[in-house]
Write a protein that holds these residues in place. Structure first.
Motif, PDB file in Angstrom:
ATOM      1  N   GLN A  89       0.883  -1.178   0.051  1.00  0.00           N
ATOM      2  CA  GLN A  89      -0.072   0.012  -0.060  1.00  0.00           C
ATOM      3  C   GLN A  89       0.935   1.269  -0.068  1.00  0.00           C
ATOM      4  OE1 GLN A  89      -2.808   0.432   3.188  1.00  0.00           O
ATOM      5  NE2 GLN A  89      -4.320   1.446   1.845  1.00  0.00           N
ATOM      6  N   VAL A  90       0.551   2.089  -0.866  1.00  0.00           N
ATOM      7  CA  VAL A  90       1.569   3.330  -1.035  1.00  0.00           C
ATOM      8  C   VAL A  90       0.762   4.333  -0.392  1.00  0.00           C
ATOM      9  CG1 VAL A  90       2.249   5.172  -2.648  1.00  0.00           C
ATOM     10  CG2 VAL A  90       2.029   2.696  -3.279  1.00  0.00           C
ATOM     11  N   GLN A  91       1.889   4.997   0.482  1.00  0.00           N
ATOM     12  CA  GLN A  91       1.378   6.436   1.070  1.00  0.00           C
ATOM     13  C   GLN A  91       2.240   7.560   0.779  1.00  0.00           C
ATOM     14  OE1 GLN A  91       1.759   5.141   5.374  1.00  0.00           O
ATOM     15  NE2 GLN A  91      -0.351   4.719   5.452  1.00  0.00           N
ATOM     16  N   LEU A  92       1.663   8.678   0.688  1.00  0.00           N
ATOM     17  CA  LEU A  92       2.328   9.979   0.185  1.00  0.00           C
ATOM     18  C   LEU A  92       2.094  11.258   1.063  1.00  0.00           C
ATOM     19  CD1 LEU A  92       0.711   9.858  -3.339  1.00  0.00           C
ATOM     20  CD2 LEU A  92       2.989   9.203  -2.609  1.00  0.00           C
ATOM     21  N   VAL A  93       3.169  11.770   1.447  1.00  0.00           N
ATOM     22  CA  VAL A  93       3.093  12.998   2.327  1.00  0.00           C
ATOM     23  C   VAL A  93       3.738  14.105   1.701  1.00  0.00           C
ATOM     24  CG1 VAL A  93       3.748  13.822   4.438  1.00  0.00           C
ATOM     25  CG2 VAL A  93       3.222  11.557   4.186  1.00  0.00           C
ATOM     26  N   GLU A  94       2.839  15.246   1.451  1.00  0.00           N
ATOM     27  CA  GLU A  94       3.224  16.424   0.810  1.00  0.00           C
ATOM     28  C   GLU A  94       3.672  17.599   1.988  1.00  0.00           C
ATOM     29  OE1 GLU A  94      -0.385  15.300  -1.509  1.00  0.00           O
ATOM     30  OE2 GLU A  94       0.031  15.221   0.365  1.00  0.00           O
ATOM     31  N   SER A  95       4.519  18.370   1.381  1.00  0.00           N
ATOM     32  CA  SER A  95       5.128  19.434   2.449  1.00  0.00           C
ATOM     33  C   SER A  95       5.597  20.614   1.530  1.00  0.00           C
ATOM     34  CB  SER A  95       6.494  18.991   3.476  1.00  0.00           C
ATOM     35  OG  SER A  95       7.366  18.557   2.599  1.00  0.00           O
ATOM     36  N   GLY A  96       5.820  21.752   2.127  1.00  0.00           N
ATOM     37  CA  GLY A  96       6.346  22.783   1.621  1.00  0.00           C
ATOM     38  C   GLY A  96       5.661  24.141   1.249  1.00  0.00           C
ATOM     39  N   GLY A  97       3.977  23.716   1.554  1.00  0.00           N
ATOM     40  CA  GLY A  97       3.258  24.869   1.241  1.00  0.00           C
ATOM     41  C   GLY A  97       3.374  26.108   2.218  1.00  0.00           C
ATOM     42  N   GLY A  98       2.621  27.127   1.873  1.00  0.00           N
ATOM     43  CA  GLY A  98       2.614  28.231   2.857  1.00  0.00           C
ATOM     44  C   GLY A  98       1.964  29.410   2.428  1.00  0.00           C
ATOM     45  N   LEU A  99       2.410  30.624   2.964  1.00  0.00           N
ATOM     46  CA  LEU A  99       1.999  31.853   2.313  1.00  0.00           C
ATOM     47  C   LEU A  99       2.960  32.624   1.632  1.00  0.00           C
ATOM     48  CD1 LEU A  99      -0.134  34.305   2.132  1.00  0.00           C
ATOM     49  CD2 LEU A  99       0.789  35.104   4.542  1.00  0.00           C
ATOM     50  N   VAL A 100       2.825  33.168   0.579  1.00  0.00           N
ATOM     51  CA  VAL A 100       3.806  33.555  -0.387  1.00  0.00           C
ATOM     52  C   VAL A 100       3.215  35.012  -1.136  1.00  0.00           C
ATOM     53  CG1 VAL A 100       3.373  32.070  -2.370  1.00  0.00           C
ATOM     54  CG2 VAL A 100       5.673  33.461  -2.017  1.00  0.00           C
ATOM     55  N   GLN A 101       3.929  36.054  -1.185  1.00  0.00           N
ATOM     56  CA  GLN A 101       3.434  37.219  -2.131  1.00  0.00           C
ATOM     57  C   GLN A 101       3.450  36.988  -3.524  1.00  0.00           C
ATOM     58  OE1 GLN A 101       5.817  40.324  -0.680  1.00  0.00           O
ATOM     59  NE2 GLN A 101       4.565  40.741   0.887  1.00  0.00           N
ATOM     60  N   PRO A 102       2.709  37.575  -4.409  1.00  0.00           N
ATOM     61  CA  PRO A 102       2.501  37.409  -5.814  1.00  0.00           C
ATOM     62  C   PRO A 102       3.925  37.518  -6.124  1.00  0.00           C
ATOM     63  CG  PRO A 102       0.851  38.596  -5.270  1.00  0.00           C
ATOM     64  CD  PRO A 102       1.713  38.649  -3.835  1.00  0.00           C
ATOM     65  N   GLY A 103       4.451  36.758  -7.249  1.00  0.00           N
ATOM     66  CA  GLY A 103       5.771  36.846  -7.739  1.00  0.00           C
ATOM     67  C   GLY A 103       6.883  35.949  -6.973  1.00  0.00           C
ATOM     68  N   GLY A 104       6.590  35.514  -5.804  1.00  0.00           N
ATOM     69  CA  GLY A 104       7.406  34.734  -5.154  1.00  0.00           C
ATOM     70  C   GLY A 104       7.618  33.588  -5.554  1.00  0.00           C
ATOM     71  N   SER A 105       8.111  32.517  -4.758  1.00  0.00           N
ATOM     72  CA  SER A 105       8.416  30.991  -5.147  1.00  0.00           C
ATOM     73  C   SER A 105       8.368  30.275  -4.091  1.00  0.00           C
ATOM     74  CB  SER A 105      10.031  31.022  -5.759  1.00  0.00           C
ATOM     75  OG  SER A 105      10.364  31.633  -6.975  1.00  0.00           O
ATOM     76  N   LEU A 106       7.949  28.994  -4.285  1.00  0.00           N
ATOM     77  CA  LEU A 106       7.812  27.931  -3.160  1.00  0.00           C
ATOM     78  C   LEU A 106       8.232  26.616  -4.072  1.00  0.00           C
ATOM     79  CD1 LEU A 106       4.228  28.711  -1.541  1.00  0.00           C
ATOM     80  CD2 LEU A 106       6.527  28.595  -0.373  1.00  0.00           C
ATOM     81  N   ARG A 107       8.685  25.627  -3.176  1.00  0.00           N
ATOM     82  CA  ARG A 107       9.240  24.202  -3.565  1.00  0.00           C
ATOM     83  C   ARG A 107       8.380  23.400  -2.905  1.00  0.00           C
ATOM     84  NH1 ARG A 107      15.048  21.300  -3.329  1.00  0.00           N
ATOM     85  NH2 ARG A 107      14.302  21.151  -1.136  1.00  0.00           N
ATOM     86  N   LEU A 108       7.570  22.536  -3.496  1.00  0.00           N
ATOM     87  CA  LEU A 108       6.705  21.566  -2.752  1.00  0.00           C
ATOM     88  C   LEU A 108       7.535  20.175  -2.588  1.00  0.00           C
ATOM     89  CD1 LEU A 108       3.086  22.379  -3.942  1.00  0.00           C
ATOM     90  CD2 LEU A 108       4.556  23.278  -2.036  1.00  0.00           C
ATOM     91  N   SER A 109       7.486  19.659  -1.825  1.00  0.00           N
ATOM     92  CA  SER A 109       7.817  18.104  -1.721  1.00  0.00           C
ATOM     93  C   SER A 109       6.873  16.990  -1.586  1.00  0.00           C
ATOM     94  CB  SER A 109       8.983  17.858  -0.717  1.00  0.00           C
ATOM     95  OG  SER A 109      10.167  18.970  -1.034  1.00  0.00           O
ATOM     96  N   CYS A 110       7.210  15.766  -2.168  1.00  0.00           N
ATOM     97  CA  CYS A 110       6.303  14.774  -1.834  1.00  0.00           C
ATOM     98  C   CYS A 110       7.198  13.462  -1.721  1.00  0.00           C
ATOM     99  CB  CYS A 110       5.229  14.448  -2.886  1.00  0.00           C
ATOM    100  SG  CYS A 110       4.263  12.965  -2.816  1.00  0.00           S
ATOM    101  N   VAL A 111       6.991  12.786  -0.479  1.00  0.00           N
ATOM    102  CA  VAL A 111       7.773  11.562  -0.403  1.00  0.00           C
ATOM    103  C   VAL A 111       6.869  10.190  -0.435  1.00  0.00           C
ATOM    104  CG1 VAL A 111       7.588  11.678   2.225  1.00  0.00           C
ATOM    105  CG2 VAL A 111       9.301  10.328   1.288  1.00  0.00           C
ATOM    106  N   ALA A 112       7.165   9.135  -0.863  1.00  0.00           N
ATOM    107  CA  ALA A 112       6.185   8.104  -1.039  1.00  0.00           C
ATOM    108  C   ALA A 112       6.900   6.712  -0.227  1.00  0.00           C
ATOM    109  CB  ALA A 112       5.891   7.734  -2.629  1.00  0.00           C
ATOM    110  N   SER A 113       5.924   5.963   0.253  1.00  0.00           N
ATOM    111  CA  SER A 113       6.425   5.099   0.936  1.00  0.00           C
ATOM    112  C   SER A 113       6.776   3.836  -0.102  1.00  0.00           C
ATOM    113  CB  SER A 113       5.432   4.340   1.995  1.00  0.00           C
ATOM    114  OG  SER A 113       4.100   3.999   1.153  1.00  0.00           O
ATOM    115  N   GLY A 114       7.390   2.823   0.315  1.00  0.00           N
ATOM    116  CA  GLY A 114       7.724   1.518  -0.540  1.00  0.00           C
ATOM    117  C   GLY A 114       8.887   1.847  -1.234  1.00  0.00           C
TER     118      GLY A 114
END
Length: 115
Positions: A1-26
């Motif tokens: 059974q696969v499990q996924l967990v996202e992270s990296g979200g948040g509040l950012v101003q227009p024009g800014g940047s974010l990097r989201l990450s996801c780790v999977a089991s298995g």
């Protein structure tokens, strides 16, 4: 059974940047395509990026040129680099893995773009 967990979200101003990450089991992460989708209130879920097990990518027109999806098979991780963010990018972002049996989704991470 696969499990996924996202992270990296948040509040950012227009024009800014974010990097989201996801780790999977298995240990079979490298066999499958991965993707990122998003859902804003009152809207249907939109697929924004996808990457195959060999690294081929595609993007929704709404994010093309601003977002980049990548993966690290050795770490069972997939990333979404988001640049030049706009208020319309505000949504919950979900990671997806496409296995032979079914699709699996993470719990989502909130991205808010606001001035």
């Amino acid at each position: 059974q696969v499990q996924l967990v996202e992270s990296g979200g948040g509040l950012v101003q227009p024009g800014g940047s974010l990097r989201l990450s996801c780790v999977a089991s298995g240990n079979i992460f490298s066999m499958y395509a991965m993707g990122w989708s998003r859902q804003a209130p009152g809207k249907e879920r939109e697929a924004v990026a996808r990457i195959t097990n060999r690294g081929l990518t595609n993007y929704a027109d709404s994010v093309k040129g601003r977002f980049t999806i990548s993966r690290d098979n050795a770490k069972n991780m997939v990333y979404l680099q988001m640049n030049s963010l706009k208020p319309d990018d505000t949504a919950v972002y979900y990671c997806r893995v496409e296995t032979s049996a079914r699709n699996y989704w993470g719990q989502g991470t909130q991205v808010t773009v606001s001035s």
